[in-house]
Design a protein around this motif. Structure first.
Motif, short mmCIF file in Angstrom:
data_model
loop_
_atom_site.label_atom_id
_atom_site.label_comp_id
_atom_site.label_asym_id
_atom_site.label_seq_id
_atom_site.Cartn_x
_atom_site.Cartn_y
_atom_site.Cartn_z
N PRO A 112 4.88 -1.72 8.06
CA PRO A 112 4.16 -2.99 8.41
C PRO A 112 3.38 -3.72 7.07
CG PRO A 112 3.52 -1.23 9.67
CD PRO A 112 4.24 -0.47 8.57
N ASN A 113 3.83 -5.00 6.90
CA ASN A 113 3.09 -5.66 5.72
C ASN A 113 1.61 -5.59 5.80
OD1 ASN A 113 5.31 -6.37 4.18
ND2 ASN A 113 5.93 -8.24 5.39
N GLY A 114 1.19 -5.75 6.87
CA GLY A 114 -0.36 -5.70 7.13
C GLY A 114 -1.15 -4.34 6.63
N GLU A 115 -0.62 -3.40 6.13
CA GLU A 115 -0.92 -2.33 6.00
C GLU A 115 -0.99 -2.08 4.38
OE1 GLU A 115 -0.52 0.60 9.96
OE2 GLU A 115 0.60 0.94 7.94
N LEU A 116 -1.93 -2.37 3.62
CA LEU A 116 -1.67 -2.14 2.23
C LEU A 116 -1.50 -0.79 1.53
CD1 LEU A 116 -4.60 -0.98 0.45
CD2 LEU A 116 -5.45 -2.85 1.56
N SER A 117 -0.92 -0.48 0.58
CA SER A 117 -0.63 0.57 0.08
C SER A 117 -0.99 0.48 -1.60
CB SER A 117 0.83 1.13 0.08
OG SER A 117 1.76 0.24 -0.77
N HIS A 118 -1.30 -0.61 -1.93
CA HIS A 118 -1.53 -0.88 -3.36
C HIS A 118 -2.88 -1.38 -3.28
CE1 HIS A 118 -1.85 -2.57 -7.43
NE2 HIS A 118 -1.00 -1.58 -7.67
N LEU A 119 -3.91 -1.17 -4.05
CA LEU A 119 -5.34 -1.49 -3.97
C LEU A 119 -5.42 -3.05 -4.29
CD1 LEU A 119 -7.07 1.46 -5.23
CD2 LEU A 119 -6.64 0.70 -2.89
#
Length: 305
Positions: A231-238
C-alpha cells in the motif's frame, strides 16, 4: 503442494532504543508457527559496536526467519548473527552480495526454519544491462537463492528469493529502475526454476510509479502481486514514502491476504515529539528505513478442499 496464506505484509516501526518492546506488538513478533520474511535497508551498516547492539536488539524483537538486508558492509552482520545465535533459539547464517562496495544486498536466514538448496549468488553476473539513459540498470546486482521451508510443514515447501536494492532517486534514476523491472519480469518468466518467487528489498520508488509498468502488466495478468501487496499509504522511509516492497508470484500456491491483516499504525509516533527529538539519532544509529515484514502460513492443499 502447499497453500500459503499471507497473514500480514506490514511495516514495522524502528523501535526507538529502550522502547523496543513497546513498539513491536507481541502478536506480531516472530513465532514458531509461521515463516516471517523481513526486508530492511539498514543505512550504511558497518560493524560499529553501538549500532551492532541496537540492530541486534531490534532483530530480537522482529524475530524473522529470513532477512533481506540492504546497505550492508561485507562482514558487518557477522557479530549480529553471533549475538542472535547465543540464545540457542536461532541458527542464523549470513550471505553477502559481491557488488555494491560497502552497501551490499545481504541474506540472513535461520537454519532452524529454512535451508538453502543451492549456493546463494547474484543474478546477471555476466551481463551488461543498460537502461535507455546509457547507465547500468543495477547499481548492485540482485542476490538470489533457492530455499526450502522445513519447519512446521508436512511437506517441504520450495521457493526462490531475490533481494534487490535498485537505483536511488538521486539524479532521477527511473530509467534504471524500469530496466531493472523489465529484467526481473523476464527472469521470472524465463529463468526462475520454481514457480514460487519472492522479490524483496529497497525498490527506491513507490509501487504506483511509472517505472513499475512491467510489474503492473504482469499483475494485471494475475501472475504476481506487487502494487496491491504494498500500500502506497504505508511509509517505509522516514521521508514519508513507500520505497521498501515485497513482490510475490501469484503461483506462491494461491497466496492470499488474510482479512485479519493487522496494520501497525506508527504515524502518531513518527509525527510526534518523540520522533522530532530523536530524528537524527534514529537516522544515525538505526536507519532512515523501516523494516517491512510479511508472514506466511502453510497448510496441505488437500486439507482445505
Amino acid at each position: 503442494m502447499l497453500n500459503i496464506k499471507i497473514i500480514y505484509n506490514e511495516v514495522f516501526v524502528l523501535p526507538i532504543f529502550d522502547r523496543i518492546n513497546d513498539l513491536v506488538p507481541t502478536e506480531l513478533e516472530g513465532t514458531e508457527q509461521y515463516l516471517d520474511l523481513c526486508t530492511w535497508n539498514i543505512k550504511f551498516f558497518t560493524a560499529k559496536p553501538r549500532r551492532i547492539e541496537t540492530i541486534t536488539s531490534i532483530m530480537k524483537e522482529i524475530n524473522a526467519d529470513i532477512y533481506v538486508l540492504q546497505e550492508i558492509a561485507d562482514g558487518a552482520m557477522d557479530e549480529v548473527v553471533h549475538q542472535l545465535n547465543l540464545s540457542g533459539e536461532h541458527s542464523y547464517k549470513v550471505v553477502y552480495g559481491k557488488t555494491g562496495g560497502d552497501i551490499r544486498v545481504t541474506f540472513m536466514y535461520d537454519l532452524e526454519k529454512v535451508r538453502a538448496k543451492q549456493d546463494i549468488e547474484e543474478l546477471f553476473q555476466n551481463e551488461r544491462i543498460i537502461a535507455e539513459n546509457g547507465i547500468e540498470a543495477f547499481p548492485r546486482l540482485p542476490l538470489h537463492g533457492r530455499f526450502q521451508v522445513t519447519h512446521n510443514v508436512t511437506d517441504p515447501f520450495d521457493f526462490e528469493l531475490v533481494g534487490v536494492h535498485l537505483k536511488s532517486q538521486r539524479g532521477n534514476g527511473w530509467e534504471q529502475r524500469k530496466k531493472a523491472a523489465e529484467k526481473l519480469v523476464d527472469w521470472i518468466q524465463t529463468k526462475a526454476q520454481d514457480e514460487d518467487v519472492i522479490i524483496a528489498g529497497d525498490f527506491n520508488a513507490p509501487p504506483g510509479r511509472r517505472e513499475w509498468k512491467p510489474f503492473e502488466e504482469l499483475e494485471e495478468k494475475g501472475e504476481i502481486l506487487f502494487k496491491s501487496f504494498n500500500p502506497n499509504g504505508e511509509l517505509s522511509h522516514l521521508s514519508g514514502s513507500r520505497l521498501d516492497c515485497i513482490l510475490i508470484t501469484d503461483n506462491v500456491n494461491e497466496a492470499s491476504i488474510d482479512s485479519s491483516t493487522t496494520v501497525i499504525r506508527w504515524k502518531e509516533i513518527l509525527d510526534g515529539e518523540l520522533y522530532s527529538r530523536y530524528k537524527q539519532k534514529i537516522h544515525d544509529e538505526i536507519s532512515d528505513h523501516l523494516p517491512v515484514v510479511s508472514r506466511f502460513s502453510f497448510s496441505n492443499r488437500d486439507e482445505n478442499d
